[in-house]
Design a protein around this motif. Structure first.
Motif, PDB file in Angstrom:
ATOM      1  N   MET A   1       0.806  -1.097  -0.143  1.00 55.62           N
ATOM      2  CA  MET A   1       0.070  -0.076   0.154  1.00 55.62           C
ATOM      3  C   MET A   1       1.064   1.332  -0.124  1.00 55.62           C
ATOM      4  SD  MET A   1      -2.930   0.968   2.638  1.00 55.62           S
ATOM      5  CE  MET A   1      -3.929   2.599   2.373  1.00 55.62           C
ATOM      6  N   THR A   2       0.512   2.283  -0.793  1.00 60.66           N
ATOM      7  CA  THR A   2       1.319   3.405  -1.042  1.00 60.66           C
ATOM      8  C   THR A   2       0.606   4.595   0.086  1.00 60.66           C
ATOM      9  OG1 THR A   2       2.065   2.876  -3.050  1.00 60.66           O
ATOM     10  CG2 THR A   2       2.233   5.289  -2.636  1.00 60.66           C
ATOM     11  N   HIS A   3       1.588   5.083   0.780  1.00 57.79           N
ATOM     12  CA  HIS A   3       1.142   6.258   1.639  1.00 57.79           C
ATOM     13  C   HIS A   3       1.609   7.753   0.930  1.00 57.79           C
ATOM     14  CE1 HIS A   3      -0.324   3.716   4.717  1.00 57.79           C
ATOM     15  NE2 HIS A   3       0.519   3.007   4.482  1.00 57.79           N
ATOM     16  N   LEU A   4       1.009   8.679   1.491  1.00 58.74           N
ATOM     17  CA  LEU A   4       1.514   9.826   0.918  1.00 58.74           C
ATOM     18  C   LEU A   4       2.464  10.562   2.044  1.00 58.74           C
ATOM     19  CD1 LEU A   4      -1.457  12.172  -0.753  1.00 58.74           C
ATOM     20  CD2 LEU A   4       0.695  10.898  -1.757  1.00 58.74           C
ATOM     21  N   ALA A   5       3.469  11.351   1.452  1.00 56.88           N
ATOM     22  CA  ALA A   5       4.269  12.180   2.377  1.00 56.88           C
ATOM     23  C   ALA A   5       4.490  13.559   1.737  1.00 56.88           C
ATOM     24  CB  ALA A   5       5.440  11.388   2.514  1.00 56.88           C
ATOM     25  N   PHE A   6       5.420  14.546   2.588  1.00 55.42           N
ATOM     26  CA  PHE A   6       5.151  15.804   1.899  1.00 55.42           C
ATOM     27  C   PHE A   6       6.645  16.549   2.012  1.00 55.42           C
ATOM     28  CE2 PHE A   6       4.010  20.303   1.374  1.00 55.42           C
ATOM     29  CZ  PHE A   6       2.736  20.058   0.563  1.00 55.42           C
ATOM     30  N   GLU A   7       7.127  17.190   1.436  1.00 62.55           N
ATOM     31  CA  GLU A   7       8.391  18.097   1.440  1.00 62.55           C
ATOM     32  C   GLU A   7       8.289  19.293   0.997  1.00 62.55           C
ATOM     33  OE1 GLU A   7      12.572  17.875  -1.224  1.00 62.55           O
ATOM     34  OE2 GLU A   7      11.563  15.964  -0.837  1.00 62.55           O
ATOM     35  N   LEU A   8       9.201  20.077   1.891  1.00 60.60           N
ATOM     36  CA  LEU A   8       9.218  21.307   1.697  1.00 60.60           C
ATOM     37  C   LEU A   8      10.872  21.598   1.179  1.00 60.60           C
ATOM     38  CD1 LEU A   8       7.209  22.841   4.767  1.00 60.60           C
ATOM     39  CD2 LEU A   8       6.633  22.667   2.477  1.00 60.60           C
ATOM     40  N   ARG A   9      10.928  22.876   0.620  1.00 57.88           N
ATOM     41  CA  ARG A   9      12.299  23.421   0.274  1.00 57.88           C
ATOM     42  C   ARG A   9      12.974  24.242   1.248  1.00 57.88           C
ATOM     43  NH1 ARG A   9      12.028  24.585  -6.243  1.00 57.88           N
ATOM     44  NH2 ARG A   9      11.731  22.347  -6.954  1.00 57.88           N
ATOM     45  N   THR A  10      14.197  24.397   1.421  1.00 63.04           N
ATOM     46  CA  THR A  10      14.833  25.309   2.202  1.00 63.04           C
ATOM     47  C   THR A  10      14.503  26.616   2.057  1.00 63.04           C
ATOM     48  OG1 THR A  10      16.714  25.200   0.701  1.00 63.04           O
ATOM     49  CG2 THR A  10      16.843  23.621   2.689  1.00 63.04           C
ATOM     50  N   SER A  11      13.952  26.984   0.877  1.00 67.94           N
ATOM     51  CA  SER A  11      13.592  28.432   0.513  1.00 67.94           C
ATOM     52  C   SER A  11      12.353  28.775   1.091  1.00 67.94           C
ATOM     53  CB  SER A  11      13.457  28.468  -0.729  1.00 67.94           C
ATOM     54  OG  SER A  11      12.428  27.422  -1.801  1.00 67.94           O
ATOM     55  N   THR A  12      11.295  27.726   1.959  1.00 70.04           N
ATOM     56  CA  THR A  12      10.562  27.863   2.489  1.00 70.04           C
ATOM     57  C   THR A  12      10.498  28.924   3.859  1.00 70.04           C
ATOM     58  OG1 THR A  12       9.442  25.989   1.808  1.00 70.04           O
ATOM     59  CG2 THR A  12       8.026  26.889   3.416  1.00 70.04           C
ATOM     60  N   GLY A 224      -7.420  12.523 -10.025  1.00 71.75           N
ATOM     61  CA  GLY A 224      -6.981  11.792 -11.334  1.00 71.75           C
ATOM     62  C   GLY A 224      -5.461  11.677 -11.472  1.00 71.75           C
ATOM     63  N   LEU A 225      -4.903  12.745 -11.091  1.00 69.32           N
ATOM     64  CA  LEU A 225      -3.538  12.675 -11.353  1.00 69.32           C
ATOM     65  C   LEU A 225      -2.533  12.013 -10.336  1.00 69.32           C
ATOM     66  CD1 LEU A 225      -2.881  16.587 -12.086  1.00 69.32           C
ATOM     67  CD2 LEU A 225      -2.814  14.604 -13.725  1.00 69.32           C
ATOM     68  N   LEU A 226      -3.147  11.691  -8.959  1.00 74.51           N
ATOM     69  CA  LEU A 226      -2.447  10.910  -8.042  1.00 74.51           C
ATOM     70  C   LEU A 226      -2.841   9.262  -8.227  1.00 74.51           C
ATOM     71  CD1 LEU A 226      -3.297  13.197  -4.856  1.00 74.51           C
ATOM     72  CD2 LEU A 226      -0.786  12.541  -5.682  1.00 74.51           C
ATOM     73  N   GLU A 227      -3.704   9.288  -8.826  1.00 72.88           N
ATOM     74  CA  GLU A 227      -4.454   7.757  -8.885  1.00 72.88           C
ATOM     75  C   GLU A 227      -3.315   6.852  -9.574  1.00 72.88           C
ATOM     76  OE1 GLU A 227      -6.656   4.551  -8.506  1.00 72.88           O
ATOM     77  OE2 GLU A 227      -7.172   6.481  -7.837  1.00 72.88           O
ATOM     78  N   PRO A 228      -2.506   7.331 -10.486  1.00 69.73           N
ATOM     79  CA  PRO A 228      -1.481   6.451 -11.124  1.00 69.73           C
ATOM     80  C   PRO A 228      -0.371   6.083 -10.133  1.00 69.73           C
ATOM     81  CG  PRO A 228      -1.957   8.048 -12.680  1.00 69.73           C
ATOM     82  CD  PRO A 228      -2.784   8.751 -11.483  1.00 69.73           C
ATOM     83  N   TRP A 229      -0.290   6.821  -9.105  1.00 71.12           N
ATOM     84  CA  TRP A 229       0.778   6.518  -7.961  1.00 71.12           C
ATOM     85  C   TRP A 229       0.323   5.379  -6.818  1.00 71.12           C
ATOM     86  CZ3 TRP A 229       5.603   7.978  -9.084  1.00 71.12           C
ATOM     87  CH2 TRP A 229       5.960   8.944  -9.816  1.00 71.12           C
ATOM     88  N   ARG A 230      -0.889   5.144  -6.945  1.00 67.96           N
ATOM     89  CA  ARG A 230      -1.167   3.975  -6.055  1.00 67.96           C
ATOM     90  C   ARG A 230      -0.466   2.701  -6.213  1.00 67.96           C
ATOM     91  NH1 ARG A 230      -5.803   5.505  -3.207  1.00 67.96           N
ATOM     92  NH2 ARG A 230      -7.038   7.246  -3.974  1.00 67.96           N
ATOM     93  N   ASP A 231      -0.131   2.129  -5.122  1.00 68.91           N
ATOM     94  CA  ASP A 231       0.465   0.783  -5.263  1.00 68.91           C
ATOM     95  C   ASP A 231       1.603   0.837  -6.170  1.00 68.91           C
ATOM     96  OD1 ASP A 231      -1.733  -0.216  -3.744  1.00 68.91           O
ATOM     97  OD2 ASP A 231      -2.794  -0.562  -5.630  1.00 68.91           O
ATOM     98  N   THR A 232       2.555   1.940  -5.916  1.00 69.34           N
ATOM     99  CA  THR A 232       3.591   2.018  -6.686  1.00 69.34           C
ATOM    100  C   THR A 232       5.077   1.756  -5.694  1.00 69.34           C
ATOM    101  OG1 THR A 232       3.632   4.377  -6.395  1.00 69.34           O
ATOM    102  CG2 THR A 232       3.094   3.530  -8.420  1.00 69.34           C
ATOM    103  N   VAL A 233       5.150   2.487  -4.727  1.00 67.01           N
ATOM    104  CA  VAL A 233       6.196   2.579  -3.664  1.00 67.01           C
ATOM    105  C   VAL A 233       5.513   2.692  -2.292  1.00 67.01           C
ATOM    106  CG1 VAL A 233       7.844   3.539  -5.102  1.00 67.01           C
ATOM    107  CG2 VAL A 233       6.543   5.051  -3.805  1.00 67.01           C
TER     108      VAL A 233
END
Length: 260
Positions: A1-12, A224-233
């Motif tokens: 199962m694939t979960h979501l994570a989040f990243e911020l840049r040092t410029s934030t 729709g754009l996130l759907e292809p990323w399910r069950d990938t990593v």
């Protein structure tokens, strides 16, 4: 199962990073990351996020060891008062000769001195193999969902064949929403293709940078754009191309987790 994570840049900005970190944790994301350009202090920015949260896993994506050697990484972790138990220490080879040897030595050095999860940033198959057989995790980047799935399968098979615990497999995915951010994504593509390692990666895989993004005209397109990323990593790490203002980035945090 694939979960979501989040990243911020040092410029934030710090105030925005703290606000978003708190929201990311409360929204149910699996982990929170920061990039670490050679001449910037990603670990210091991560400390800002750590102070605004209590339990979410924190990651670096990634510290280039040619610019910041392993001993300096450990000193900075101590100075920033980062808890190793919460830390995914993502490292990359950086520049210079013998990147695989440099990374292998760094993994050994760090593992002997920190309980942090050691994650290898990998573009090519040999670095992925190193991560599979020596590290605790592998962070992919600039790949399509299909390439991410295939790489994850390969990493898991290599780890199993080596008699090792299967590492976590994560992937960075750039996200832009709206006309202005889509323009920024195009600028990022131009920048990446001028970097030798990325140019070689795109040539080897036969993909273009824009095939690896999530590019949305508005937030309603995200499901729709996130759907292809399910069950990938194991985790898809969303990296907003811009998070200078809290409002739009907060909207992305909310909309993405709801869509996935």
């Amino acid at each position: 199962m694939t979960h979501l994570a989040f990243e911020l840049r040092t410029s934030t900005p710090d105030s925005v990073a703290a606000d978003l970190a708190e929201r990311v944790e409360a929204s149910g994301y699996r982990s929170l990351w920061v990039n670490h350009p050679p001449d910037e202090d990603g670990l210091g920015h991560l400390a800002t996020m750590a102070a605004a949260t209590t339990r979410i896993t924190l990651g670096t994506a990634v510290v280039p060891i040619s610019a910041v050697p392993p001993d300096a990484i450990l000193r900075r972790i101590d100075e920033a008062a980062l808890l190793p138990e919460r830390l995914r220490l993502g490292i990359g080879s950086g520049s210079g000769d013998k990147p695989l040897d440099r990374m292998s030595d760094a993994i050994v050095y760090l593992r002997e001195r920190t309980p942090a999860e050691i994650v290898v940033g990998a573009l090519g198959p040999r670095m992925r193999g190193l991560g599979a057989t020596q590290a605790d995790g592998v962070l992919l980047g600039s790949v399509t969902p299909g390439l991410a799935r295939a790489a994850a399968d390969d990493i898991r098979k290599q780890a199993t064949a080596a008699g090792r615990p299967v590492p976590g497999v994560y992937v960075n995915v750039m996200v832009g929403v709206g006309r202005e951010q889509l323009s920024e994504l195009a600028g990022s593509a131009e920048f990446l293709t001028q970097l030798p390692a990325y140019a070689a990666h795109f040539s080897r895989t036969g993909v273009k940078p824009e095939q690896t993004w999530i590019a949305a005209g508005d937030l309603g397109e995200l499901p729709g754009l996130l759907e292809p990323w399910r069950d990938t990593v194991d985790e898809v790490v969303l990296v907003p191309v811009s998070a200078a203002a809290a409002g739009p980035a907060r909207d992305l945090v909310d909309a993405a987790i709801a869509a996935f």
